[in-house]
Motif scaffolding. Structure first.
Motif, PDB file in Angstrom:
ATOM      1  N   PHE A   9       0.924  -1.406  -0.065  1.00  0.00           N
ATOM      2  CA  PHE A   9       0.197  -0.217   0.052  1.00  0.00           C
ATOM      3  C   PHE A   9       0.915   1.231  -0.076  1.00  0.00           C
ATOM      4  N   TYR A  10       1.881   1.318   1.053  1.00  0.00           N
ATOM      5  CA  TYR A  10       2.717   2.412   0.994  1.00  0.00           C
ATOM      6  C   TYR A  10       3.676   2.591  -0.530  1.00  0.00           C
ATOM      7  N   TRP A  13       1.254   4.131  -3.110  1.00  0.00           N
ATOM      8  CA  TRP A  13       0.427   5.451  -2.976  1.00  0.00           C
ATOM      9  C   TRP A  13       1.346   6.607  -2.344  1.00  0.00           C
ATOM     10  N   MET A  17       0.510  10.386  -3.702  1.00  0.00           N
ATOM     11  CA  MET A  17       0.135  11.236  -2.494  1.00  0.00           C
ATOM     12  C   MET A  17       0.844  12.428  -2.074  1.00  0.00           C
ATOM     13  N   GLU A  56      -6.325   4.611   0.883  1.00  0.00           N
ATOM     14  CA  GLU A  56      -5.657   5.712   0.424  1.00  0.00           C
ATOM     15  C   GLU A  56      -6.377   6.980   0.703  1.00  0.00           C
ATOM     16  N   ARG A  60      -4.950  10.339   2.311  1.00  0.00           N
ATOM     17  CA  ARG A  60      -4.773  11.515   1.564  1.00  0.00           C
ATOM     18  C   ARG A  60      -5.548  12.526   2.369  1.00  0.00           C
TER      19      ARG A  60
END
Length: 168
Positions: A9-10, A13, A17, A56, A60
Motif C-alpha cells: 500500500f505504501y 500510494w 499522494m 488511500e 490522503r
C-alpha cells in the motif's frame, strides 16, 4: 491490513499522494513531511484500515489536513512575529530586525517555560492546547506564562501588547 499489505500500500500510494499534497501546499518538502506523518498514523491503525475500503482516501485526507494545519500554524507564527516586529520597531523609534530582542529574551528562560511562552504568544495557541502539546496541566501553563511574563518584562522594556495577558 497485514505488514506486507501495508508495505505494498505504501509503495503504491506514497509517491502519488506526495504529488497530490504538493499541489495543495506548493511546497515539496512540506508535502513529503505531511505524507510521511499520515502514513505513520496509518501504520499505527493498520489493523483498522481495510484494503477493500480505499485506505488511500484516509491517508490522503490525513496528509492534506496535516499540511493545512502546519500552514495555518506557520502563518499564525509569521503574523505574530511580524506584529511583534512592528511594535518593537515603533517602540525603538527606528528600524531594527523584527523579533531579535524577543528571540534573545526567550533564550534566557528555562526550556519548558520558553516552549510554553512561545506556543502561547508566538504560535497563538490557547492555554488548553499548550497544555496538551507540552504534557502539563492547564494550571502549570498559566503559572509558567505568568513567570515568563515577569522574567521577560525587564528584558523587553515597556512595549505594550507584546506579552498581553490574553485569557491565560
Amino acid at each position: 491490513m497485514t505488514e506486507d499489505e501495508f508495505e505494498a500500500f505504501y509503495g503504491r500510494w506514497a509517491g502519488p499522494m506526495t504529488g497530490q499534497v504538493y499541489l495543495v501546499t506548493g511546497d515539496l518538502h512540506e508535502a513529503q513531511d505531511a505524507v510521511q506523518e499520515a502514513f505513520v498514523r496509518a501504520w499505527d491503525r493498520r489493523d483498522k484500515l481495510d484494503a477493500a475500503r480505499a485506505p488511500e482516501s484516509w491517508v490522503r485526507v490525513t496528509a492534506t489536513r496535516l499540511a493545512i494545519s502546519r500552514w495555518r500554524r506557520g502563518r499564525r507564527a509569521a503574523e505574530a512575529w511580524a506584529r511583534w516586529g512592528r511594535q518593537a520597531t515603533a517602540a525603538a523609534g527606528g528600524p531594527q530586525p523584527g523579533g531579535v530582542a524577543l528571540e534573545r529574551a526567550l533564550r534566557t528562560l528555562p526550556p519548558r517555560q520558553r516552549l510554553i511562552v512561545a506556543l502561547f504568544y508566538v504560535c497563538d495557541l490557547p492555554v488548553g492546547q499548550v497544555a496538551a502539546e507540552t504534557g502539563v496541566s492547564v494550571g502549570t501553563v498559566k503559572t509558567q506564562l505568568s513567570r515568563g511574563r515577569a522574567a521577560l518584562a525587564p528584558l523587553l522594556g515597556d512595549r505594550p501588547g507584546l506579552l498581553e495577558d490574553r485569557d491565560a
